[in-house]
Design a protein around this motif. Sequence first.
Motif, short mmCIF file in Angstrom:
data_model
loop_
_atom_site.label_atom_id
_atom_site.label_comp_id
_atom_site.label_asym_id
_atom_site.label_seq_id
_atom_site.Cartn_x
_atom_site.Cartn_y
_atom_site.Cartn_z
N ASN A 119 0.69 -1.31 0.04
CA ASN A 119 -0.04 -0.08 0.06
C ASN A 119 0.85 1.30 -0.21
O ASN A 119 2.01 1.43 0.49
N VAL A 120 0.43 2.34 -0.40
CA VAL A 120 0.99 3.71 -0.53
C VAL A 120 0.07 4.72 -0.21
O VAL A 120 -1.20 4.51 -0.25
N ILE A 121 0.63 5.78 0.41
CA ILE A 121 -0.16 6.77 0.70
C ILE A 121 0.66 8.10 -0.24
O ILE A 121 1.77 8.28 -0.19
N SER A 122 -0.38 8.74 -1.13
CA SER A 122 0.30 9.57 -1.99
C SER A 122 -0.41 10.92 -1.83
O SER A 122 -1.62 11.09 -1.43
N ARG A 123 0.35 11.95 -1.87
CA ARG A 123 -0.20 13.31 -2.01
C ARG A 123 -0.66 13.84 -3.52
O ARG A 123 -0.07 13.44 -4.43
N PHE A 124 -1.49 14.41 -3.81
CA PHE A 124 -2.23 14.80 -5.13
C PHE A 124 -2.54 16.37 -5.06
O PHE A 124 -2.64 16.59 -3.82
N ARG A 125 -2.71 16.94 -6.17
CA ARG A 125 -2.97 18.21 -6.05
C ARG A 125 -4.25 18.42 -7.16
O ARG A 125 -4.11 17.93 -8.19
N VAL A 126 -5.03 19.19 -6.83
CA VAL A 126 -6.06 19.71 -7.83
C VAL A 126 -5.40 20.43 -9.17
O VAL A 126 -4.48 21.08 -8.97
N SER A 127 -6.06 20.39 -10.37
CA SER A 127 -5.72 20.83 -11.41
C SER A 127 -5.93 22.47 -11.30
O SER A 127 -6.73 22.97 -10.60
N LYS A 128 -4.89 23.16 -11.84
CA LYS A 128 -4.70 24.34 -11.80
C LYS A 128 -5.99 25.31 -12.66
O LYS A 128 -6.47 26.45 -12.54
N ASP A 129 -6.19 24.47 -13.68
CA ASP A 129 -7.26 24.77 -14.59
C ASP A 129 -8.54 24.37 -14.52
O ASP A 129 -9.82 24.93 -15.00
N ASP A 130 -9.01 23.28 -13.66
CA ASP A 130 -10.35 22.73 -13.51
C ASP A 130 -10.64 22.51 -11.93
O ASP A 130 -9.82 21.42 -11.62
N PRO A 131 -11.31 23.03 -11.18
CA PRO A 131 -11.52 22.40 -9.84
C PRO A 131 -12.13 21.04 -9.60
O PRO A 131 -12.08 20.74 -8.75
N SER B 289 0.59 15.16 -10.68
CA SER B 289 0.99 15.88 -9.33
C SER B 289 1.53 14.64 -8.20
O SER B 289 2.03 15.12 -7.15
N GLU B 290 1.18 13.34 -8.43
CA GLU B 290 1.20 12.53 -7.30
C GLU B 290 2.59 12.29 -6.67
O GLU B 290 3.93 12.28 -7.47
N GLU B 291 2.51 12.40 -5.45
CA GLU B 291 3.86 12.31 -4.69
C GLU B 291 3.70 11.14 -3.88
O GLU B 291 2.95 11.32 -2.64
N GLU B 292 4.41 10.07 -3.94
CA GLU B 292 4.26 9.09 -2.95
C GLU B 292 5.26 9.57 -1.50
O GLU B 292 6.26 9.89 -1.58
N ILE B 293 4.38 9.44 -0.34
CA ILE B 293 5.01 9.90 0.80
C ILE B 293 5.22 8.74 1.60
O ILE B 293 6.11 8.81 2.57
N LEU B 294 4.74 7.66 1.63
CA LEU B 294 4.77 6.46 2.48
C LEU B 294 4.53 5.35 1.93
O LEU B 294 3.56 5.17 1.10
N ARG B 295 5.16 4.27 2.06
CA ARG B 295 4.83 3.04 1.42
C ARG B 295 4.95 1.73 2.56
O ARG B 295 6.01 1.89 3.40
N ILE B 296 3.90 0.78 2.59
CA ILE B 296 4.02 -0.24 3.30
C ILE B 296 3.63 -1.50 2.81
O ILE B 296 2.97 -1.58 1.78
N ASP B 297 4.53 -2.55 3.10
CA ASP B 297 4.14 -3.92 2.60
C ASP B 297 3.75 -4.68 3.89
O ASP B 297 3.92 -4.54 5.13
N ARG B 298 2.85 -5.67 3.20
CA ARG B 298 2.17 -6.50 4.10
C ARG B 298 2.25 -8.07 3.55
O ARG B 298 2.70 -8.20 2.80
N PRO B 299 2.37 -8.89 4.79
CA PRO B 299 2.50 -10.50 4.77
C PRO B 299 1.33 -11.00 3.88
O PRO B 299 1.79 -11.83 3.17
N TYR B 300 0.25 -10.60 4.04
CA TYR B 300 -0.95 -11.14 3.53
C TYR B 300 -1.82 -10.15 2.62
O TYR B 300 -1.71 -8.89 3.16
#
Length: 677
Positions: A408-420, A427-438
């Motif tokens: 699993n990852v947690i990512s930061r995104f941003r809204v488009s400058k042209d369309d709310p 813009s995705e920036e992965e800030i944390l990743r975690i692996d699971r055994p199952y």
Amino acid sequence: MNRLVALALAVCVCTLPAALCAAPPKPLATGLRNPESVAVLDGRIYVSLIGEFNKDGDGSVVVIENGQARPLATGLDDPKGLCAFRNSLYVTDKNRVLRIGPSGKVTDFAAAEAFPSPPQFLNDIVVDEKGNNFYVSDTGQQGRPAIYGIDSKGKVTLVADAKAAPILKGPNGLLMDSHQHLLILDFQTGELNRLNLFEAAAGKEITTEKYAEGFDGGDGLAWDHFGRLYVSSWKTGDVWVIGRPGEKPVKIAEGFQSAADICLDPTGRQILVPDMKAGTLTALPIGVPGVELDERVMPLATELAFPDLEWADWTGEKDGRPIPLRPIVLTHAGDGSNRAFVATQRGVIHVFTNDPKATQTKVFLDIEDKVRYEDKENEEGFLGMAFHPRFKDNGEFFAMYTIKRLTNVISRFRVSKDDPNRADRASEEEILRIDRPYWNHAGGTIVFGPDGYLYVVFGDGGSGNDPHDNGQNVGTLLGSIARIDVDRRSPGLKYGIPKDNPFVGVEGARPEIWCHGVRNPWRIAFDHETGVLWCGDVGQNVWEEISLITRGGNYGWNRREGFHAFGPQGTGPRDKYIEPIWEYHHDLGKSITGGAVYRGKRLPELVGHYVYADYVSNKIWALKYDESKNRVIANRPIPDPNVAIMSFGEDQEGELYFMTYSPTGQGIYRFVKPSAP
């Protein structure tokens, strides 16, 4: 001491006045000849009748219908303990254990010669939740008290005797305390003890732990659906309830001549008490005297929230296969725009005007090609989404999803400058990743707290029983709720560690952890008025639970499941473990869907209630917790539309919604006042 099958939930206000300790109410049945034990199977009540003591052939098991006893099985000797499992009854009959089928056919389940030593006085019988093992008490009239185990094929083994477990003096009532922990009520000492069956099975020194005491001539034990324990005494004729482990027993009835082996009735609202000497069967209301619990049906209904809504770019099929819509998150941006955002588990976020008459969504973000989701492993996928508290200014939001199997990852995104109404996928920036055994127990809730930090749920890593002991290991994020600062960075990280996180500076601990000892929280939510963090944690064997999350808390998994011992190292309550505020039995549901505390305006009767559901049974409740009394004061059913509730969501006004998978796309519901007849 029975596993209850096919129980129906009756609705009432469960209020037991303190003065209830009086003569028992009018019996359900009279004229029974030495009734000893009672069990419920398929909604029917069965009672074992000893007949004349030590006279073979005059004992029986009867079914109670309209106050009358109809014979099911006759020709028994001295039938005592009775339990139900699947479609059969099991009864201890002097020195043997019998199985009674639905038609009344009696067969030997464990004959006298199957026991490792000659049985002396077989008394009670109980079966574990999986039906793998039955346990039988031998009171031991000749000084040989014992507990025996019987597997599903009738093989008998000695679990414990007085040498292995000195607390055994005259073991009588038995009851499972979750899986592989056994409660034993001793007739001679009046003590109630817990025995660790894992140790007994492994041939280790057996650990016992005192649960309560003061039950002279103790006979029967029974749980209700909310974890309250009932105890009867054959000698004193009293019946008690223990509201929570560690609390003192409270007497709920007295005046029976010989209150024998008890169980919960088919409605789940009464305890059935056979009185051996009086020859009666009586029903007592459940509950703790003086502790009110409102269980009236909440006067609400449910309806489709957006009945005309069509989902952009979703057709309901792919390559000729049906693809149901799986809405997993419903939230808002907090920017005053009155928009609703719905994320699907396959990785598409939709946006639309929060209006019941809305007809069309727009795709806010589509990362389906990056999200791993498969129906057969449906605890992965797009799982969580949260808008930054200052989204109106910075345009940031966060997502948690499965990027590849077991990751699993947690990512930061941003809204488009042209369309709310469109996010900037690039813009995705992965800030944390975690692996699971199952693949299961992926967690997934992400939510900003009133402190501005992001709280993240990590399940225990999956499988069953938490095989890697992640819940009790603060060296891993698995089995925890983390708290991170997304507005700054700590050395070597793409996020910051708040200085007041409880494990900052603790050697070997992950400083992100806010609390641990959780199994699979689904989900967590802050009360917007009080700031309290609520958690619905999915149970494994028997109990689902609701907890209030606090800084540094250890919620006990996998030593505790709800209020009960769990696993080889399972224990009773400990100061280091925080107990839940509520639990319910798997007879009511088997997978809690945590909701939120309602703070909307449309439904004033619901304000302050924590609304939650069960994914398996489709039930919905509104729970009220009184902080000053430190207890739940209401758990009110809400009529439901009979759909599997995957998740809850809130709009900017605090109105509450719930979601289900839907082949038609109509999978979002809301609560409303019921229409007039």
